[in-house]
Design an enzyme around this catalytic site. Structure first.
Site, PDB file in Angstrom:
ATOM      1  N   LYS A  80       0.845  -1.195   0.000  1.00  0.00           N
ATOM      2  CA  LYS A  80       0.000   0.000   0.000  1.00  0.00           C
ATOM      3  C   LYS A  80       0.880   1.244   0.000  1.00  0.00           C
ATOM      4  O   LYS A  80       1.882   1.305   0.730  1.00  0.00           O
ATOM      5  CB  LYS A  80      -0.920  -0.021   1.226  1.00  0.00           C
ATOM      6  N   SER A 155      -9.691   2.349   3.064  1.00  0.00           N
ATOM      7  CA  SER A 155      -8.766   3.013   2.169  1.00  0.00           C
ATOM      8  C   SER A 155      -7.860   2.056   1.402  1.00  0.00           C
ATOM      9  O   SER A 155      -7.214   2.438   0.426  1.00  0.00           O
ATOM     10  CB  SER A 155      -7.900   3.992   2.959  1.00  0.00           C
ATOM     11  N   SER A 179     -10.140  -0.076   7.384  1.00  0.00           N
ATOM     12  CA  SER A 179      -9.614   0.102   6.028  1.00  0.00           C
ATOM     13  C   SER A 179      -8.911  -1.099   5.439  1.00  0.00           C
ATOM     14  O   SER A 179      -8.532  -1.077   4.271  1.00  0.00           O
ATOM     15  CB  SER A 179      -8.656   1.309   5.996  1.00  0.00           C
TER      16      SER A 179
END
Length: 487
Positions: A80, A155, A179
């Site tokens: 990420k 997210s 998330s």
């Protein structure tokens, strides 16, 4: 050749160990997959193909010499893009860090490297991890791997979509209020938010420091446990990391007869989609058939978790984002004086959602508001922590839906989307480990996620129950068929 994009972490390790595949073949096969389909899904912000192929070639040489060391030897992963990677641009999906090249690796990245995994690139997210659909990214809008009309969640939407689409068998995400788990649920994969302190946060770009956790997203429960085993451990660079024994794989295949599971009444209200409730209820029956003891309970103050989260996380975000001032690193606006430099840099560098949270945090921490809001929120947070401590004095796990509804279409959120926050935020408020795994599909083929919450540092119990459930309901075969048809 084997459909490499369908292989699990466990299978890749086995095939490389048996010399059925070379690390370079695995990496090349997945880049072919990415080249064919990621223009549609848009899960990656940046690919690191040259670096990955070079690393894989070196692993090929070690394989030839029978010098294969590391629990993830030759396993490709995705990172990420709010987790620092030395010499590789790390943006947090923000204009503010569009050209930021870190000078060191995050601890989790270093741990993956030490086990000889290979990073394929940096994955898209909501800007600074603030959002639930990956639409607030400065660079692109990621889509759900099952249906391009659906949001991937957020997210960590890029991480979950990449795993579901077969671009990587495992990816790192971050979880501040759900998330990792929410996008894992939306994409039909497995996502773990570990106990606060289980995994070092050093090198993760902070959002809400008392909530944030870095964790793995994979296709299977066993793969997830393998990744968490690698990522866990105390870190001298993170004072909040815990020196706790890592044993998440040890009992994964144990019988769960007698395991005590609590179903939270407030997690199963009419605000949860009917198909989701039905799938979770079927999951409860599955656990009973496996010998688990399941009872319904009630937990106080869950109606306040969204307010607590908004107040505390925005206050922490305000503090954490103060470092982006246009002077030390990141985007810098043209300005005639220092005050204008601050204003223009932040005004131009941050997106609307990030600005909203900064403004809210600023208000909460002002004199006169701090005691009224922030202190009161922390007091109620303590009450919730105590409630869960009481629950785990009687039960092994807490069970419920991961999300209140399956993935929705872009710009068409469900009316009860707020309920998902009620489901996911409590684990972050209390610092508890929580896992999402698939437990069903809607009539229109949208994945449904089941959430299992455990006591502090008892991820092993979660994995044990999840692994046994997965043997009864496994979406991995559906993913194999699905990803051949990604458009």
């Amino acid at each position: 050749m084997t459909n490499i994009h369908n292989l699990t972490v466990e299978e890749i390790v086995s095939k490389i160990d048996n010399k059925e595949l070379k690390p370079s073949e695995v990496v090349e096969g997945l880049y072919d997959r990415i080249d064919a389909h990621d223009n549609d899904i848009k899960s990656f912000i940046r690919l690191t193909k040259e670096e990955a192929l070079e690393a894989a070639t070196k692993l090929d040489e070690l394989q030839e010499k029978n010098e294969m060391t590391g629990k993830l030897f030759g396993v490709p992963v995705g990172i990420k893009d709010n987790i620092l990677t030395k010499g590789i641009t790390t943006t947090a999906a923000s204009k503010m860090l569009e050209n930021f090249n870190p000078i060191y690796d995050a601890t989790v990245v270093k741990k993956l490297q030490d086990e000889n995994s290979v990073s394929l690139g940096k994955l898209n997210l909501d800007e600074f991890a603030m959002g639930a659909t990956t639409e607030t990214s400065y660079f692109k809008k990621t889509t759900n791997a099952w249906n391009s009309k659906l949001v991937p969640g957020g997210s960590s939407g890029g991480s979950a979509a990449a795993v579901a689409a077969g671009f990587v068998p495992a990816a790192l995400g971050t979880d501040t209020g759900g998330s990792i788990r929410q996008p894992a649920s939306f994409n039909g994969v497995v996502g773990m938010k570990p106990t606060y302190g289980r995994v070092s946060r050093f090198g993760g770009i902070a959002f809400g420091s008392s909530f944030d956790a870095i964790g793995p997203i994979t296709r299977t429960v066993k793969d997830n446990a393998i990744l968490l085993d690698v990522l866990s451990g105390v870190d001298e660079f993170d004072g909040t990391s815990a020196d706790e024994e890592v044993n998440v794989l040890e009992n994964i295949d144990n019988d769960i007869k007698g395991l005590k599971i609590a179903v939270v009444k407030e997690f199963m209200t009419d605000d949860v989609n009917a198909e989701v409730r039905e799938s979770v209820e079927k999951a409860v029956e599955t656990f009973k058939s496996l010998g688990a003891e399941v009872e319904e309970i009630s937990i106080d103050h869950l109606d306040k978790v969204i307010s607590i989260y908004e107040i505390v996380s925005s206050s922490e975000a305000f503090s954490n984002l103060a470092r982006f001032d246009g002077i030390r690193f990141g985007y810098r606006a043209e300005a005639e004086n220092l005050e204008d430099l601050y204003k223009k840099t932040r005004g131009e560098g941050f997106g609307e959602e990030v600005k909203r949270r900064i403004i809210l945090g600023t208000y909460m921490l002002q004199a006169g508001h701090f005691e009224e809001y922030f202190e009161q929120a922390q007091k109620v947070r303590r009450l919730i922590i105590e409630q869960f401590a009481d629950v785990f004095s009687k039960y092994d796990l807490v069970l419920g839906p991961t999300t209140a509804a399956p993935a929705h279409e872009f710009e068409k959120p469900d009316d009860n989307v707020w309920m998902t926050d009620v489901l996911t935020i409590p684990a972050n408020l209390a610092g508890l480990p929580a896992l999402s795994l698939p437990c069903g599909l809607t009539e229109d083929n949208r994945p449904i996620g089941l959430q299992l919450i455990g006591n502090h540092f008892e991820e092993g119990k979660i994995y044990n129950a999840a692994y046994k459930f997965e043997q009864q309901f496994n979406l991995h075969d559906e993913l194999k068929n699905l990803t051949l048809e990604v458009k």
